[in-house]
Design a protein around this motif. Sequence first.
Motif, mmCIF file in Angstrom:
data_model
loop_
_atom_site.group_PDB
_atom_site.id
_atom_site.type_symbol
_atom_site.label_atom_id
_atom_site.label_comp_id
_atom_site.label_asym_id
_atom_site.label_seq_id
_atom_site.Cartn_x
_atom_site.Cartn_y
_atom_site.Cartn_z
ATOM 1 N N GLU A 1 39.537 0.229 18.756
ATOM 2 C CA GLU A 1 40.343 0.120 17.548
ATOM 3 C C GLU A 1 39.425 -0.078 16.352
ATOM 4 N N SER A 2 39.844 0.450 15.197
ATOM 5 C CA SER A 2 39.028 0.384 13.986
ATOM 6 C C SER A 2 39.767 -0.392 12.905
ATOM 7 N N PHE A 3 39.018 -1.232 12.188
ATOM 8 C CA PHE A 3 39.593 -2.027 11.111
ATOM 9 C C PHE A 3 38.627 -2.049 9.933
ATOM 10 N N LYS A 4 39.181 -2.219 8.743
ATOM 11 C CA LYS A 4 38.328 -2.464 7.595
ATOM 12 C C LYS A 4 37.620 -3.798 7.786
ATOM 13 N N SER A 5 36.686 -4.097 6.907
ATOM 14 C CA SER A 5 35.873 -5.297 7.084
ATOM 15 C C SER A 5 36.693 -6.578 7.042
ATOM 16 N N ASP A 6 37.946 -6.499 6.521
ATOM 17 C CA ASP A 6 38.778 -7.698 6.513
ATOM 18 C C ASP A 6 39.310 -8.035 7.900
ATOM 19 N N GLY A 7 39.144 -7.113 8.843
ATOM 20 C CA GLY A 7 39.550 -7.367 10.217
ATOM 21 C C GLY A 7 41.031 -7.212 10.472
ATOM 22 N N THR A 8 41.813 -6.898 9.452
ATOM 23 C CA THR A 8 43.262 -6.790 9.635
ATOM 24 C C THR A 8 43.810 -5.417 9.265
ATOM 25 N N THR A 9 43.191 -4.742 8.314
ATOM 26 C CA THR A 9 43.684 -3.432 7.887
ATOM 27 C C THR A 9 43.177 -2.365 8.840
ATOM 28 N N ALA A 10 44.092 -1.777 9.599
ATOM 29 C CA ALA A 10 43.709 -0.764 10.578
ATOM 30 C C ALA A 10 43.277 0.517 9.873
ATOM 31 N N LEU A 11 42.164 1.077 10.325
ATOM 32 C CA LEU A 11 41.703 2.367 9.800
ATOM 33 C C LEU A 11 42.353 3.466 10.638
ATOM 34 N N PHE B 1 32.342 -1.562 8.782
ATOM 35 C CA PHE B 1 33.727 -1.827 9.143
ATOM 36 C C PHE B 1 33.715 -2.417 10.549
ATOM 37 N N GLN B 2 34.872 -2.699 11.089
ATOM 38 C CA GLN B 2 34.942 -3.355 12.392
ATOM 39 C C GLN B 2 35.440 -2.391 13.463
ATOM 40 N N LEU B 3 34.743 -2.411 14.591
ATOM 41 C CA LEU B 3 35.196 -1.701 15.782
ATOM 42 C C LEU B 3 35.481 -2.735 16.865
ATOM 43 N N LYS B 4 36.639 -2.637 17.433
ATOM 44 C CA LYS B 4 37.035 -3.541 18.510
ATOM 45 C C LYS B 4 37.092 -2.738 19.800
ATOM 46 N N VAL B 5 36.243 -3.113 20.757
ATOM 47 C CA VAL B 5 36.176 -2.423 22.043
ATOM 48 C C VAL B 5 36.753 -3.353 23.100
ATOM 49 N N VAL B 6 37.794 -2.891 23.783
ATOM 50 C CA VAL B 6 38.494 -3.709 24.768
ATOM 51 C C VAL B 6 38.370 -3.043 26.135
ATOM 52 N N ALA B 7 37.813 -3.781 27.116
ATOM 53 C CA ALA B 7 37.742 -3.284 28.493
ATOM 54 C C ALA B 7 39.090 -3.520 29.152
ATOM 55 N N GLN B 8 39.621 -2.487 29.820
ATOM 56 C CA GLN B 8 40.989 -2.554 30.303
ATOM 57 C C GLN B 8 41.124 -2.176 31.771
ATOM 58 N N ALA C 1 40.325 7.691 13.502
ATOM 59 C CA ALA C 1 40.110 6.576 12.581
ATOM 60 C C ALA C 1 39.669 7.127 11.232
ATOM 61 N N GLY C 2 40.127 6.527 10.181
ATOM 62 C CA GLY C 2 39.737 6.987 8.850
ATOM 63 C C GLY C 2 40.677 6.401 7.817
ATOM 64 N N ARG C 3 40.679 6.927 6.643
ATOM 65 C CA ARG C 3 39.966 8.094 6.165
ATOM 66 C C ARG C 3 38.655 7.654 5.527
ATOM 67 N N PHE C 4 37.510 8.265 5.936
ATOM 68 C CA PHE C 4 36.219 7.918 5.379
ATOM 69 C C PHE C 4 35.956 8.761 4.134
#
Length: 673
Positions: free
Chosen positions: A226-236, A253-260, A362-365
């Motif tokens: 999952e991707s988020f702006k640097s605020d950690g809450t706004t999804a890219l 920006f923030q990337l959240k990697v979750v092992a599932q 993820a975006g928009r860059f």
Amino acid sequence: MAPAAGTEITLTTSPLVDSGSGSTYTFTGTETSTTFYLTETTATTSPHININVTDGTASEDASEDPALQFVNTALLFSSTTSQTSCENSATMTLRAIRTDDSTGACVARVTGDLAVDMAYACVDPTTCHGDKNDAVTIRALDTDGTTLLNSGSIADNPDDSVSDYISRTLRFDGSGVANFTASYSDAGEIALHAQLSLAASSPDPAITLSDSSESFVVAPESFKVESFKSDGTTALNNSGSSGAPSQVAGDAFQLKVVAQCSDGTVTKNYAWDTDISAVAPSSPDTGSGGTLGNVYFSSDDTKVYGDAGTTTSASASDFSDGVALLTNARYNEVGSVTFQANANNYRDDASADITGTTSGEAGRFIPDRFILSAPTLTNRSDLAPTIPADFTYMDEALELGFTLTAVNAQGETTQNYEGSYAKLDPTASGDLGIGARDPVGGADMTSRVDVGTSSGTWSGGTVTVSAEVALNKLGSPDGPYEGLLFGVIPSDGDGVTLDPSTLDLDVNGNSTNDHAEIGSTDILLGRLNVVDTTGHESLPLPVTLQAEYFDGSGFVTNDRDDASLYNSTYGELDNYTDNLPTTSGEPTLSGSGTLSDGTGSGMSLSAPGSGNTGSVDLEYCLETCTNGTGGAGLGYLQYDWDGDGSHDDNPTGTARFGIYTGSDRQIYIEEIY
């Protein structure tokens, strides 16, 4: 690595077993292992059997030389292989056997449904996750190996202390084999443990059989990214070419990697070096000329992809409870992109590669800024004179040219900034931010700048812009403006503009540079004058055009004008007087040329003939003639000849044919031809 061909090894045991000790094997140069079979008909006691292997020079590693124990009765797990979290393993077996008193063969020790105490140990990591108690589920199968009898969890234990068990009922067939599958809702390396307590049954005493399986790796089924702006809450999560949210390419920006698990739950014991990559689909589509960028991690804004100190993977230490939150992720292109996480050789098991599912785009860059280069200013651009001009008249077009390159935060060109992803329109004057300043008078002249046509097409993140601009006239004469400065501050729909530190022109005079200078030139209020002329009716009459400019107090000849073109086609004759003919024999205008030192004498009126004297007005049509015919396209040289406050009048001069007799008091007049 395979031993060299011809290498012979010898296996011996201490004490000797009934058969197999002293066996040898010669390698061919391609094998890396071989198998020996040993037989012992008597149960061993501690320290049991020591196995030794040597090629005459080297021998086995003591750390990999466990003692071999022969028993009369045993509980044995089948071999294990790596598996996927939350998924049932291939069928495994637990075998309860004993030595046949007559044949020495292994036969069933028990048959039927029996309660077996079962547990598992977390080997690596050595501690099971606190939120994942009893995370292994055993599915007991019938003797056919497929029909489910029952299922339930077994107890978790740390690797160094297996003490907690949960009883599970398994069905042992006539060979003493019980079938089952195991699934683990976490990740890591684990081992299964089993205990089977048997009551005394003559001639067998009461006994508890136990065994542990080989440790095996259980890998997550996938990764969620999952991707988020640097605020950690706004999804890219913007996969389009416009709108919000947006993220500067190259900024953190923030990337959240979750092992599932396969059921989507988190495998909280997962921690392993995990590669993150940018993959298709991306926008703009790589199949239509788009460029797939790179994702990398760096705490330094100046580092670019591939630099030392940048990585493309999350390390094991980045994971906590199966989740890695990477706050310094960066993507170096414009558009949107899909991220994917993958891990190889999980827990050093070559068969435990993990291929993550792809994220949504993820975006928009967007670019970080524009870089301006190659600025040019071309005076009198519509004329494109052979001799470059060093001035331009008011209301006359000059051309500003420059190149813009869209770049990310590290200064790399964002090649995808084109088409619908380019939000600066080079043909829209408002996007270019053109301004002007008078360095002599200190005035902001932007309000008088008229932007005509502009052009340019983005390709690969770069555009060459050409814009025609003119400084508008006022109602009253003003100027000249020497060294008038022109600059731009381009800005796109996302607010992407030039780096403020690169601006070098203060247009509004507030002591802060607000534009990038393109060039400077002299701007003159000009006009074209048709000089009155007189000559004999029998000879052609030269016509002189003169370019003039306002020097601050009046109009003077502009001897810098060596480029303005003229042609008799744009002359209009009217207001004939006296006996000048207006039909056969009337004077006609001919000739053309280019002004030199502000003057042009390349046109003339034909002679009307002897006795045809009088005057005629010559209007030189810079724009539309009074009679409605087209003009020379030099409207910027029109002037307010009629004093109505508008510079929209063509110049008119009077041509007179015939010798002026003069005063009766004059004795002699000489007319020179």
